[in-house]
Design a protein around this motif. Structure first.
Motif, PDB file in Angstrom:
ATOM      1  N   TRP A 277      -0.156  -7.121 -16.090  1.00 50.75           N
ATOM      2  CA  TRP A 277       0.268  -7.592 -14.775  1.00 50.75           C
ATOM      3  C   TRP A 277       1.457  -8.536 -14.922  1.00 50.75           C
ATOM      4  CZ3 TRP A 277      -1.152  -5.396 -10.440  1.00 50.75           C
ATOM      5  CH2 TRP A 277      -2.336  -4.662 -10.415  1.00 50.75           C
TER       6      TRP A 277
ATOM      7  N   ASN B 159      -7.714   0.210  -2.321  1.00 49.96           N
ATOM      8  CA  ASN B 159      -7.448  -1.194  -2.633  1.00 49.96           C
ATOM      9  C   ASN B 159      -8.759  -1.959  -2.680  1.00 49.96           C
ATOM     10  OD1 ASN B 159      -6.885  -0.964   0.516  1.00 49.96           O
ATOM     11  ND2 ASN B 159      -7.604  -3.028   0.132  1.00 49.96           N
TER      12      ASN B 159
ATOM     13  N   GLU C 275       0.718   0.438  -9.395  1.00 47.92           N
ATOM     14  CA  GLU C 275      -0.345  -0.458  -8.954  1.00 47.92           C
ATOM     15  C   GLU C 275       0.275  -1.834  -8.672  1.00 47.92           C
ATOM     16  OE1 GLU C 275      -1.159   1.910 -11.304  1.00 47.92           O
ATOM     17  OE2 GLU C 275      -2.374   2.855  -9.766  1.00 47.92           O
TER      18      GLU C 275
ATOM     19  N   ARG D 121       0.837  -1.203   0.000  1.00 44.60           N
ATOM     20  CA  ARG D 121       0.000   0.000   0.000  1.00 44.60           C
ATOM     21  C   ARG D 121       0.872   1.252   0.000  1.00 44.60           C
ATOM     22  NH1 ARG D 121      -3.968   2.240   4.746  1.00 44.60           N
ATOM     23  NH2 ARG D 121      -4.803   3.962   3.536  1.00 44.60           N
TER      24      ARG D 121
ATOM     25  N   ALA E 160       2.773   1.585  -3.348  1.00 43.05           N
ATOM     26  CA  ALA E 160       1.885   1.988  -4.441  1.00 43.05           C
ATOM     27  C   ALA E 160       1.689   3.503  -4.437  1.00 43.05           C
ATOM     28  CB  ALA E 160       0.542   1.277  -4.321  1.00 43.05           C
TER      29      ALA E 160
ATOM     30  N   VAL F 273      -5.987  -5.806  -5.333  1.00 43.16           N
ATOM     31  CA  VAL F 273      -5.174  -4.774  -5.982  1.00 43.16           C
ATOM     32  C   VAL F 273      -5.009  -3.573  -5.050  1.00 43.16           C
ATOM     33  CG1 VAL F 273      -5.094  -3.186  -7.945  1.00 43.16           C
ATOM     34  CG2 VAL F 273      -5.979  -5.495  -8.257  1.00 43.16           C
ATOM     35  N   TRP F 274      -3.786  -2.985  -5.047  1.00 41.93           N
ATOM     36  CA  TRP F 274      -3.500  -1.738  -4.340  1.00 41.93           C
ATOM     37  C   TRP F 274      -3.177  -0.693  -5.393  1.00 41.93           C
ATOM     38  CZ3 TRP F 274      -2.465  -6.449  -2.452  1.00 41.93           C
ATOM     39  CH2 TRP F 274      -2.914  -6.703  -1.154  1.00 41.93           C
ATOM     40  N   LEU F 275      -3.937   0.403  -5.389  1.00 43.06           N
ATOM     41  CA  LEU F 275      -3.794   1.449  -6.399  1.00 43.06           C
ATOM     42  C   LEU F 275      -2.941   2.601  -5.875  1.00 43.06           C
ATOM     43  CD1 LEU F 275      -7.509   1.522  -7.584  1.00 43.06           C
ATOM     44  CD2 LEU F 275      -5.590   0.282  -8.625  1.00 43.06           C
ATOM     45  N   SER F 276      -2.389   3.371  -6.795  1.00 51.64           N
ATOM     46  CA  SER F 276      -1.571   4.531  -6.424  1.00 51.64           C
ATOM     47  C   SER F 276      -2.424   5.631  -5.787  1.00 51.64           C
ATOM     48  CB  SER F 276      -0.829   5.069  -7.649  1.00 51.64           C
ATOM     49  OG  SER F 276      -1.743   5.390  -8.668  1.00 51.64           O
ATOM     50  N   SER F 277      -3.739   5.545  -5.925  1.00 53.07           N
ATOM     51  CA  SER F 277      -4.651   6.522  -5.316  1.00 53.07           C
ATOM     52  C   SER F 277      -4.935   6.200  -3.845  1.00 53.07           C
ATOM     53  CB  SER F 277      -5.961   6.556  -6.093  1.00 53.07           C
ATOM     54  OG  SER F 277      -6.603   5.293  -6.026  1.00 53.07           O
TER      55      SER F 277
END
Length: 160
Positions: A83, A126, A63, A54, A57, A119-123
């Motif tokens: 991926w 998750n 991601e 987290r 990311a 998934v863990w996002l850059s925003s």
């Protein structure tokens, strides 16, 4: 004249048998089933890994994902529009299995797609999930996330 007796008395034999039994049971207890301990340790390791993913990311603007199998997990990153695995799959201890719940529904982990389940996002968002470490019918530990906050251990979700 009395001869000296050769051999052991019944009391001596019984004491030796009891001592051997006690020692054997102590060895069995110390070498017993460690599945619960191993499952809990693996859940702790994976939780720390999730916290690191987290942070990474968000800090690196990437991601990351976690692909799950019933007896293994694999870290992935979204690079070059697809991926990619970051490392070989990590095998769980023998007797421990993963079970995933997404949106309150059991999600099968035996799909052949090479895509992450979580998934863990850059925003800093998750996938909301409940990840269970089981030895059916026993549930040892669960990692839960609401998709916005850090994932956490939830031992209240144990099966009977």
């Amino acid at each position: 004249m009395r001869r000296a007796a050769a051999g052991f008395t019944l009391i001596e034999m019984m004491v030796v048998i009891v001592l051997i039994g006690v020692m054997a049971s102590m060895v069995h207890i110390s070498q017993g089933d460690n599945t619960a301990r191993l499952a809990r340790q693996e859940a702790d390791v994976l939780l720390n890994l999730m916290h690191g993913l987290r942070e990474k990311a968000v800090l690196e603007g990437l991601e990351f994902g976690l692909r799950l199998e019933p007896e293994a997990y694999q870290l992935m990153a979204f690079t070059q529009e697809q991926w990619q695995p970051l490392q070989p799959a990590v095998q769980l201890p023998q007797g421990v299995q993963l079970a995933l719940t997404l949106e309150g529904q059991h999600h099968p982990l035996n799909d052949s797609a090479q895509l992450p389940h979580v998934v863990w996002l850059s925003s800093d968002e998750n996938t909301a999930f409940d990840l269970h470490f089981d030895s059916p019918p026993v549930r040892w530990r669960s990692i839960v996330s609401d998709g916005l906050n850090d994932a956490r251990i939830d031992d209240n979700g144990s099966l009977p």
